[in-house]
Design a protein around this motif. Structure first.
Motif, PDB file in Angstrom:
ATOM      1  N   HIS A   7       6.008 -18.025  14.998  1.00 15.69           N
ATOM      2  CA  HIS A   7       5.619 -19.358  14.526  1.00 15.69           C
ATOM      3  C   HIS A   7       6.038 -20.434  15.516  1.00 15.69           C
ATOM      4  O   HIS A   7       5.307 -21.419  15.715  1.00 15.69           O
ATOM      5  N   VAL A  30       9.102 -23.340   7.809  1.00 15.60           N
ATOM      6  CA  VAL A  30       8.747 -21.931   7.672  1.00 15.60           C
ATOM      7  C   VAL A  30      10.032 -21.147   7.471  1.00 15.60           C
ATOM      8  O   VAL A  30      10.947 -21.215   8.302  1.00 15.60           O
ATOM      9  N   ALA A  41      11.413 -17.690   7.624  1.00  9.60           N
ATOM     10  CA  ALA A  41      11.099 -16.367   8.161  1.00  9.60           C
ATOM     11  C   ALA A  41      12.379 -15.544   8.194  1.00  9.60           C
ATOM     12  O   ALA A  41      12.916 -15.222   9.249  1.00  9.60           O
ATOM     13  N   PHE A  43       2.096  -8.206   3.540  1.00  6.75           N
ATOM     14  CA  PHE A  43       2.529  -9.531   3.981  1.00  6.75           C
ATOM     15  C   PHE A  43       2.858 -10.389   2.756  1.00  6.75           C
ATOM     16  O   PHE A  43       2.139 -10.370   1.756  1.00  6.75           O
ATOM     17  N   VAL A  87       3.261 -14.285   2.050  1.00  7.99           N
ATOM     18  CA  VAL A  87       3.124 -15.675   2.484  1.00  7.99           C
ATOM     19  C   VAL A  87       3.034 -16.504   1.209  1.00  7.99           C
ATOM     20  O   VAL A  87       2.080 -16.362   0.437  1.00  7.99           O
ATOM     21  N   ARG A 132       6.626 -22.863   3.711  1.00  7.63           N
ATOM     22  CA  ARG A 132       6.029 -21.540   3.605  1.00  7.63           C
ATOM     23  C   ARG A 132       7.114 -20.482   3.796  1.00  7.63           C
ATOM     24  O   ARG A 132       7.926 -20.565   4.724  1.00  7.63           O
ATOM     25  N   VAL A 167       7.455 -16.695   4.798  1.00 10.97           N
ATOM     26  CA  VAL A 167       6.624 -15.721   5.511  1.00 10.97           C
ATOM     27  C   VAL A 167       7.469 -14.502   5.832  1.00 10.97           C
ATOM     28  O   VAL A 167       8.490 -14.596   6.518  1.00 10.97           O
ATOM     29  N   SER A 168       7.035 -13.349   5.329  1.00  8.54           N
ATOM     30  CA  SER A 168       7.731 -12.099   5.614  1.00  8.54           C
ATOM     31  C   SER A 168       6.700 -10.991   5.783  1.00  8.54           C
ATOM     32  O   SER A 168       5.765 -10.882   4.991  1.00  8.54           O
ATOM     33  N   LEU A 208      -0.362 -13.287  12.846  1.00  8.75           N
ATOM     34  CA  LEU A 208      -0.189 -13.891  11.525  1.00  8.75           C
ATOM     35  C   LEU A 208       0.176 -15.363  11.620  1.00  8.75           C
ATOM     36  O   LEU A 208      -0.343 -16.201  10.859  1.00  8.75           O
ATOM     37  N   VAL A 221      -0.939 -18.896   9.353  1.00 13.71           N
ATOM     38  CA  VAL A 221       0.007 -19.589   8.471  1.00 13.71           C
ATOM     39  C   VAL A 221       0.096 -21.070   8.822  1.00 13.71           C
ATOM     40  O   VAL A 221       0.040 -21.944   7.945  1.00 13.71           O
TER      41      VAL A 221
END
Length: 377
Positions: free
Chosen positions: A28, A196, A198, A341, A343, A351, A353-354, A367, A371
């Motif tokens: 990201h 984000v 993550a 995924f 999201v 967000r 996100v994993s 990805l 996103v």
């Protein structure tokens, strides 16, 4: 002594704040920098130490399916570009899938029929020319799109390159809470245009209800680094018949159920351990071998030596040797869930996100742009 601002004083501010400096977070950051955004990254450790450095370094693009295949295809281009920009080691040698039974080769024939020139079928001599194996090989397939990196180098090199592009890394800093436009950390608050999260399997530490809804668990892998018994350069990654059960790209092959039934009958202990028998070669010549899979919300802290013995014995059979010299052993841990995924939008401008399928290295760089398209819209 390093001084830090009072916790009531703003530590930083950025268009995008990313919590987590593993490959998903870094992906990201890479895309945000390319968009001209200011970026701050918060990472609780002094460097990436999780799944992003404990894997095979395998860009396993071809065997994905659905969204994962789309992300992987985009990620391949991104990896090739990023390796040149950040200056890390990458090999564009593909993957060889070794078939040691006729039913394994039948699945590869069906996969070739579905994917065309993304899959090149090999006879036993052609397999032997590309990778070292023991006896009993019936054929194989070469997947030319796949790549390899050194995971112990790549994540750190990407972070270093991002720092030269203006990304500010707050290492050794814990993100305590996240709110719209604000991340409160152990060193003070950070103002954020967007956020984000993550954090991999630790999504349950920050958003437990979200993790419960998505059925996020931890998956533990047993992996080892061993000396190369053949002293031979192995350019591609190497998968086996066990791998055919682990990747969604093979799921539509008509003969896969028969292969699964045969492996379950012949190797029940290995299937119960979730064996994906494969290896990659490191730049120093050693082999990274593995791996087994065990799932739980909270993992047992004790490593069963039996799992390592399974991996060593089956790798020895694959390579045609009686003994392998172990240099290192470790346990990788990644997030796992019913879908590959996660999201989610727990609040405005945030967000989570994993990659919940063990393919973060393969897909994250593809990805992340999707996103951010959504987050920044």
């Amino acid at each position: 002594m390093t001084s830090h601002p009072p916790r009531t004083q703003t530590l930083d501010s950025a268009d995008l704040v990313i919590v987590g400096a593993g490959i998903v977070g870094l992906a990201h950051a890479v895309d945000a920098v390319r968009r001209g955004l200011s970026v701050a990254v918060v990472e609780r450790d002094e460097r990436a130490t999780g799944a992003s450095v404990r894997n095979f370094g395998h860009g396993c693009f071809t065997v994905q399916d659905g969204d994962a295949l789309r992300y992987a295809t985009a990620a391949r281009t991104a990896w090739l570009r990023l390796a040149k920009e950040a200056g890390f080691w990458l090999r564009d040698g593909g993957t060889v899938v070794v078939a040691r039974a006729e039913d394994e080769y039948a699945v590869l024939e069906e996969f070739h029929a579905a994917r065309g020139d993304q899959v090149v079928l090999l006879d036993p001599a052609e397999v032997a020319a590309r990778v070292p194996t023991g006896p009993g090989v019936t054929g194989g397939a070469w997947l030319p799109m796949d790549v390899r990196v050194d995971p112990r180098e790549a994540a750190h090199a990407i972070a270093g390159w991002l720092a030269t592009r203006g990304v500010r890394f707050h290492w050794g800093t814990m993100a305590h809470t996240v709110e719209p436009e604000l991340v409160r950390t152990s060193r003070g608050p950070i103002r954020a245009g967007r956020v984000v999260m993550a954090v991999g399997h630790d999504v349950d530490r920050h958003f437990p209800e979200l993790a419960e809804q998505a059925a996020v668990r931890r998956c533990a892998l047993h992996m080892l680094r061993v000396g190369d018994p053949h002293g031979r350069a192995v350019d591609p990654a190497v998968l086996t018949g066990f791998s055919l059960l682990r990747y969604d790209g093979f799921a539509a092959c008509p003969t896969l159920p028969a292969l699964r039934a045969r492996l379950e009958a012949d190797h029940p202990a290995l299937l119960a351990a979730g064996l994906n028998l494969m290896f990659t070669q490191r730049p120093d010549g050693d082999l990274v071998i593995g791996d087994t899979h065990a799932y739980a919300a909270t993992l047992d802290p004790f490593n069963a030596d039996e799992l390592d013995r399974h991996v060593l014995a089956e790798t020895g059979r694959l390579l045609g040797v009686d003994r392998l010299t172990v240099r290192e052993r470790w346990r990788g841990v990644y997030a796992s869930a019913g879908r590959p995924f996660l999201v989610a939008t727990p609040m405005s401008g945030v967000r989570v996100v994993s990659v919940t399928s063990g393919i973060g290295m393969t897909t994250a760089l593809g990805l992340a742009p999707e996103v951010l398209d959504d987050l920044l819209a």
